[in-house]
Design an enzyme around this catalytic site. Sequence first.
Site, PDB file in Angstrom:
ATOM      1  N   GLU A 201       0.820  -1.218   0.000  1.00  0.00           N
ATOM      2  CA  GLU A 201       0.000   0.000   0.000  1.00  0.00           C
ATOM      3  C   GLU A 201       0.851   1.264   0.000  1.00  0.00           C
ATOM      4  OE1 GLU A 201      -2.761  -0.897   3.215  1.00  0.00           O
ATOM      5  OE2 GLU A 201      -4.054  -1.932   1.801  1.00  0.00           O
ATOM      6  N   GLU A 392      -4.874  -9.166  -0.592  1.00  0.00           N
ATOM      7  CA  GLU A 392      -5.735  -8.582   0.421  1.00  0.00           C
ATOM      8  C   GLU A 392      -7.138  -8.289  -0.090  1.00  0.00           C
ATOM      9  OE1 GLU A 392      -4.531  -5.832   3.294  1.00  0.00           O
ATOM     10  OE2 GLU A 392      -2.414  -6.220   3.040  1.00  0.00           O
TER      11      GLU A 392
HETATM   12  C1  BG6 Z   1      -4.891  -3.313   4.827  1.00  0.00           C
HETATM   13  C2  BG6 Z   1      -3.565  -3.549   5.512  1.00  0.00           C
HETATM   14  O1  BG6 Z   1      -4.957  -2.018   4.401  1.00  0.00           O
HETATM   15  O2  BG6 Z   1      -6.022  -3.503   5.631  1.00  0.00           O
HETATM   16  C3  BG6 Z   1      -3.607  -4.711   6.502  1.00  0.00           C
HETATM   17  O3  BG6 Z   1      -2.576  -3.775   4.549  1.00  0.00           O
HETATM   18  C4  BG6 Z   1      -4.822  -4.575   7.368  1.00  0.00           C
HETATM   19  O4  BG6 Z   1      -2.421  -4.719   7.228  1.00  0.00           O
HETATM   20  C5  BG6 Z   1      -6.031  -4.647   6.474  1.00  0.00           C
HETATM   21  O5  BG6 Z   1      -4.881  -5.517   8.392  1.00  0.00           O
HETATM   22  C6  BG6 Z   1      -7.326  -4.625   7.238  1.00  0.00           C
HETATM   23  O6  BG6 Z   1      -7.360  -3.504   8.072  1.00  0.00           O
HETATM   24  P1  BG6 Z   1      -7.676  -3.644   9.612  1.00  0.00           P
HETATM   25  O7  BG6 Z   1      -7.512  -2.287  10.154  1.00  0.00           O
HETATM   26  O8  BG6 Z   1      -9.050  -4.169   9.693  1.00  0.00           O
HETATM   27  O9  BG6 Z   1      -6.684  -4.612  10.144  1.00  0.00           O
END
Ligand code: BG6
Length: 494
Positions: A201, A392
């Site tokens: 990111e 992701e």
């Molecule tokens: C992404 C990140 O943007 O979102 C992850 O790269 C993160 O590290 C994921 O865990 C989900 O976000 P959160 O805040 O729910 O953990």
Amino acid sequence: METYKIPQNFLWGGDISAAQIDGAWDEDGKSPIELDYYMGANKNSGRYAYIEDERGNSKKVLQWSGQIPSGTHYVLKEGELYPNHFGSDFYHHYKDDIKLLHEMGFKALNLTMSWARIMPKGKEYGPNKKGVEYYRSLLLELKKYHIEPIVTLYKYDMPAFYVTQMGGWSNRQLIDEYEEFCHICMTEFKDLVKYWITFNEINVFFLVNKNNPNTTPQDTQRVFEETHDQLVASSRVVQMGHEINPDFKIGCMVAGALSYPLTPKPEDARAAQKNIQDNFYYFSDVIVRGKYPYFAKRIWHENHVDLNISDEDKRNLQKGTADFLAFSYYMSNCAEADASDIAKNAGNLINGISNPYLKTSEWGWQIDPQGLQYFLEELASRYNNFPLLIVENGLGAEDTLTSDGKIHDDYRIDYLRQHIAYLEKAINDGVNLFGYTMWSCIDLVSMGTGELRKRYGLIYVDIDDQGNGTFKRYKKDSFYCYKKVIATNGKDLS
Ligand code: BG6
């Protein structure tokens, strides 16, 4: 006429990140990272850390709120809970965990290599032997099960001293440090890893700064400079990696940022277009095309930013274009030209206007499976069908472990199935997508809130927000569902 099909060698898998899953925060020579100082929070509040000045005065700072003042450093307070210290204790469970991923039929695992474990004290002191050994053992374990590693080199896990002593990414010297860390990884593991991602990111500083109501013009200037330096660092590592092993495939990752116009008003359509330009294409164009897009000047102008780009930087960006573009995709939102009186929704780094046609997760993130196809096709047409990788995509939700050791997470199954169905439609249309790694195959600490109750995994980890639990692993219903998806190469979404 036949449509395109999911290729047989499609990389089905999942993601984990060292900072969020490993635990073992101070074992075997690892140095602390910034996240090791942040306490847990919840969906209504951000994460805080304590900092101390030279006189010993301490105060709390909010995660993502900008640079910490010079002359201060992070401190741990007794009695407070630091969830990243234990995570899901993957560091001591990785062999069993990888076995479970194999049982699901995983073809790929996107993992991060912790900079603070591999080069904990900086370039001057060289690699940490135990850190390198750990990753070699982990990679050999993956190899044993024919799981392709996709290694993300930088994801919130550089040693914290770079921030407190050097000013972090605002110090250009950090590029050399980062390059050395990547050099260690790429040479040590050149026969074990083919796919690399230079940054996770890479638009994150920009997005966080944009959403911060207390941002100053100086912050904005700094963030643009830091982001530029990361793009240059990424391009330098792409070139270096190709020299180390010409077979390497090296990409960079951008947080997906899809915006729709809230209404058919032309002004709203333009607002949505501008959002994607600013939040995503500004970065992805550099990664794929090797130079800033034509609208970069508008962005700099609007943000009162003066970016001094040397000829050498321009040459590096041009020579170090990536082999693929990776992106995360959790949600979408809407844009409106005059957004002052409209309800905003929370989200993954991106706050936007709520879309009345979409449902949200328990944490208020809008769920938009069809948007994934839309976004994939936009990227494919913009970049002439350049190779794309989804890293992701997943649902953060509270799970219940039943007395007989089951987790009935049909909400997660629905989320994954629907997104997979739309990514298949994109592939059927001819989009050059070569893999899908979902977040996060194993439960881990939430980045934004530090909670463990916000679970994304297919594998449940018995640990709670207070750090109570056995770390025992349980297979969720989604485990079995994803296993079927992989076994049938995406055909069985039942
Ligand atoms: C992404 C990140 O943007 O979102 C992850 O790269 C993160 O590290 C994921 O865990 C989900 O976000 P959160 O805040 O729910 O953990």
